[in-house]
Design an enzyme around this catalytic site. Structure first.
Site, PDB file in Angstrom:
ATOM      1  CB  SER A 143      -0.905   0.010   1.316  1.00  0.00           C
ATOM      2  OG  SER A 143      -1.417   1.185   1.510  1.00  0.00           O
ATOM      3  CE1 TYR A 156      -3.604  -1.831   5.244  1.00  0.00           C
ATOM      4  CE2 TYR A 156      -3.486   0.047   4.491  1.00  0.00           C
ATOM      5  CZ  TYR A 156      -3.422  -1.046   4.169  1.00  0.00           C
ATOM      6  OH  TYR A 156      -3.699  -1.525   3.111  1.00  0.00           O
TER       7      TYR A 156
HETATM    8  N1  LIG Z   1      -8.696  -0.643  -1.090  1.00  0.00           N
HETATM    9  C1  LIG Z   1      -7.742  -0.217  -0.765  1.00  0.00           C
HETATM   10  O1  LIG Z   1      -8.186   1.273  -0.984  1.00  0.00           O
HETATM   11  C2  LIG Z   1      -6.393  -0.628  -0.658  1.00  0.00           C
HETATM   12  C3  LIG Z   1      -5.357   0.403  -0.774  1.00  0.00           C
HETATM   13  C4  LIG Z   1      -4.105  -0.035  -0.733  1.00  0.00           C
HETATM   14  C5  LIG Z   1      -3.710  -1.521  -0.530  1.00  0.00           C
HETATM   15  N2  LIG Z   1      -4.838  -2.143  -0.455  1.00  0.00           N
HETATM   16  C6  LIG Z   1      -4.500  -3.673   0.028  1.00  0.00           C
HETATM   17  O2  LIG Z   1      -4.716  -4.595  -1.203  1.00  0.00           O
HETATM   18  C7  LIG Z   1      -5.206  -5.852  -0.766  1.00  0.00           C
HETATM   19  C8  LIG Z   1      -6.631  -6.127  -0.982  1.00  0.00           C
HETATM   20  O3  LIG Z   1      -7.458  -5.198  -0.570  1.00  0.00           O
HETATM   21  P1  LIG Z   1      -8.881  -5.247  -1.039  1.00  0.00           P
HETATM   22  O4  LIG Z   1      -9.277  -3.540  -1.279  1.00  0.00           O
HETATM   23  O5  LIG Z   1      -9.153  -5.767  -2.255  1.00  0.00           O
HETATM   24  O6  LIG Z   1      -9.738  -5.526   0.155  1.00  0.00           O
HETATM   25  P2  LIG Z   1     -11.008  -6.629   0.246  1.00  0.00           P
HETATM   26  O7  LIG Z   1     -12.074  -6.568  -0.754  1.00  0.00           O
HETATM   27  O8  LIG Z   1     -11.209  -6.717   1.685  1.00  0.00           O
HETATM   28  O9  LIG Z   1      -9.983  -8.093   0.061  1.00  0.00           O
HETATM   29  C9  LIG Z   1      -9.299  -8.769   1.062  1.00  0.00           C
HETATM   30  C10 LIG Z   1      -8.995 -10.117   0.637  1.00  0.00           C
HETATM   31  O10 LIG Z   1      -8.183 -10.723   1.662  1.00  0.00           O
HETATM   32  C11 LIG Z   1      -8.603 -11.833   1.888  1.00  0.00           C
HETATM   33  N3  LIG Z   1      -8.289 -12.277   3.266  1.00  0.00           N
HETATM   34  C12 LIG Z   1      -8.024 -11.528   4.340  1.00  0.00           C
HETATM   35  N4  LIG Z   1      -7.603 -12.096   5.428  1.00  0.00           N
HETATM   36  C13 LIG Z   1      -7.431 -13.283   5.053  1.00  0.00           C
HETATM   37  C14 LIG Z   1      -6.846 -14.460   5.707  1.00  0.00           C
HETATM   38  N5  LIG Z   1      -6.397 -14.515   6.972  1.00  0.00           N
HETATM   39  N6  LIG Z   1      -6.367 -15.568   4.843  1.00  0.00           N
HETATM   40  C15 LIG Z   1      -6.829 -15.502   3.513  1.00  0.00           C
HETATM   41  N7  LIG Z   1      -7.338 -14.565   3.077  1.00  0.00           N
HETATM   42  C16 LIG Z   1      -7.652 -13.550   3.669  1.00  0.00           C
HETATM   43  C17 LIG Z   1     -10.155 -11.761   1.762  1.00  0.00           C
HETATM   44  O11 LIG Z   1     -11.065 -13.086   1.752  1.00  0.00           O
HETATM   45  P3  LIG Z   1     -11.636 -13.773   2.890  1.00  0.00           P
HETATM   46  O12 LIG Z   1     -12.391 -12.753   3.741  1.00  0.00           O
HETATM   47  O13 LIG Z   1     -12.613 -14.417   2.050  1.00  0.00           O
HETATM   48  O14 LIG Z   1     -10.609 -14.654   3.574  1.00  0.00           O
HETATM   49  C18 LIG Z   1     -10.388 -10.960   0.699  1.00  0.00           C
HETATM   50  O15 LIG Z   1     -10.390 -11.855  -0.573  1.00  0.00           O
HETATM   51  C19 LIG Z   1      -4.850  -5.687   0.914  1.00  0.00           C
HETATM   52  O16 LIG Z   1      -3.620  -6.391   1.094  1.00  0.00           O
HETATM   53  C20 LIG Z   1      -4.944  -4.100   1.103  1.00  0.00           C
HETATM   54  O17 LIG Z   1      -4.360  -3.932   2.398  1.00  0.00           O
HETATM   55  C21 LIG Z   1      -6.052  -1.995  -0.485  1.00  0.00           C
END
Ligand SMILES: NC(=O)c1ccc[n+]([C@@H]2O[C@H](COP(=O)([O-])OP(=O)(O)OC[C@H]3O[C@@H](n4cnc5c(N)ncnc54)[C@H](OP(=O)(O)O)[C@@H]3O)[C@@H](O)[C@H]2O)c1
Length: 263
Positions: A143, A156
């Site tokens: 991120s 975070y």
């Molecule tokens: N959205 C943003 O603004 C943003 C910005 C920068 C970085 N990111 C990063 O991008 C990544 C994805 O974010 P997103 O926005 O797509 O969020 P999201 O929709 O909440 O997706 C998170 C994913 O991670 C999985 N997950 C969480 N904990 C887990 C665990 N213990 N074991 C296996 N799977 C797990 C969840 O699936 P289950 O719940 O089914 O396990 C889900 O598929 C994250 O690393 C986040 O920190 C996001």
């Protein structure tokens, strides 16, 4: 070039799901991983990808994933699973939320790399169809919070910078091996669940993050950049990529309202 076979974590929603869909659309084989089996099954039914339900924070679960991964014979790992919990000031944050963020973003990443790296190494031994060298790949979504701290970001920021360090160290330690190690650092991405998870299911608070922001990134935007990079020849390592919407000039500078040229 050998056939591309990617393990994509976090594939039950948001960025990971979009990467899995786009990877399949590009003709690559995908093993989609997350905890929620029913969402993975729906993705499999729609795209034809393979799936495995695993909790990356759980040792036994990742051991089972390692077995499924061995049968899948991956050439790449795309580690997307992770997230944020809470946005209070440091003194108001809870140890439980910190522990969740370190488990999900740091220890989970370490566990899945441990499980998959031997398989990636093995994949590079297979000769490619056209006689070119075989490369494997690790791509990790961190991120912009990994490098720029912001008020309310403490746990975070700390977890994502630890994850970034882990990726940088891995790249150094794989020197001399045909494995590229790449980090993708998104800014504001309007995914279905990221802010919902961060605010403990409070839909109003989650929606307010993106309120009145012109075109925050979508999961598809980020997945497009990621799969474009993954489509590059294996010897091309795009070590670090920062992706932000134009409305987010800096992690702290998000324009609300319409973007307009100055006169
Ligand atoms: N959205 C943003 O603004 C943003 C910005 C920068 C970085 N990111 C990063 O991008 C990544 C994805 O974010 P997103 O926005 O797509 O969020 P999201 O929709 O909440 O997706 C998170 C994913 O991670 C999985 N997950 C969480 N904990 C887990 C665990 N213990 N074991 C296996 N799977 C797990 C969840 O699936 P289950 O719940 O089914 O396990 C889900 O598929 C994250 O690393 C986040 O920190 C996001």
């Amino acid at each position: 070039m050998s056939e591309k076979r990617l393990i994509v974590t976090g594939a039950s929603s948001g960025i990971g799901e979009a990467v899995a869909r786009q990877a399949v659309a590009r003709g690559w084989r995908v093993l989609a991983v997350a905890r929620r089996a029913e969402r993975l099954e729906a993705l499999a039914a729609e795209t034809g990808c393979e799936v495995f339900a695993a909790d990356l924070t759980d040792e036994a679960s990742v051991a089972a994933l390692a077995e499924a991964a061995a049968a899948f014979r991956p050439t790449g790992l795309v580690q997307v699973a992770g997230g944020a919990k809470g946005a209070a000031e440091l003194a108001e944050t809870t140890i439980d939320d910190w522990r969740w963020m370190f488990e999900a973003n740091v220890i989970g990443t370490k566990r899945v790399i441990d499980a998959v790296l031997p398989l990636l190494r093995a994949s590079t031994a297979a000769p490619s169809a056209d006689g070119s060298a075989s490369y494997a790949e690790v791509m990790v979504v961190t991120s912009i919070a990994a490098t720029v701290s912001y008020k309310g970001g403490s746990g975070y920021n700390a977890a994502k910078s630890a994850e970034k360090q882990l990726v940088d160290v891995l790249r150094l330690e794989l020197a001399g091996e045909p494995i590229r190690v790449m980090e993708v650092a998104p800014g504001m991405v309007h995914t279905e669940e990221f802010s919902l998870v961060r605010f403990g299911g409070d839909r109003e608070k989650a929606d307010a993050v993106y309120d009145d922001v012109q075109d925050p990134l979508s999961a598809d935007d980020v997945a497009r950049v990621m799969t474009d990079i993954l489509a590059l020849p294996g010897h091309v390592s795009v070590d670090e990529t920062i992706i932000k919407p134009v409305a987010q000039t800096h992690p702290w500078v998000v324009t609300k309202g319409e973007l307009r040229a100055k006169r």
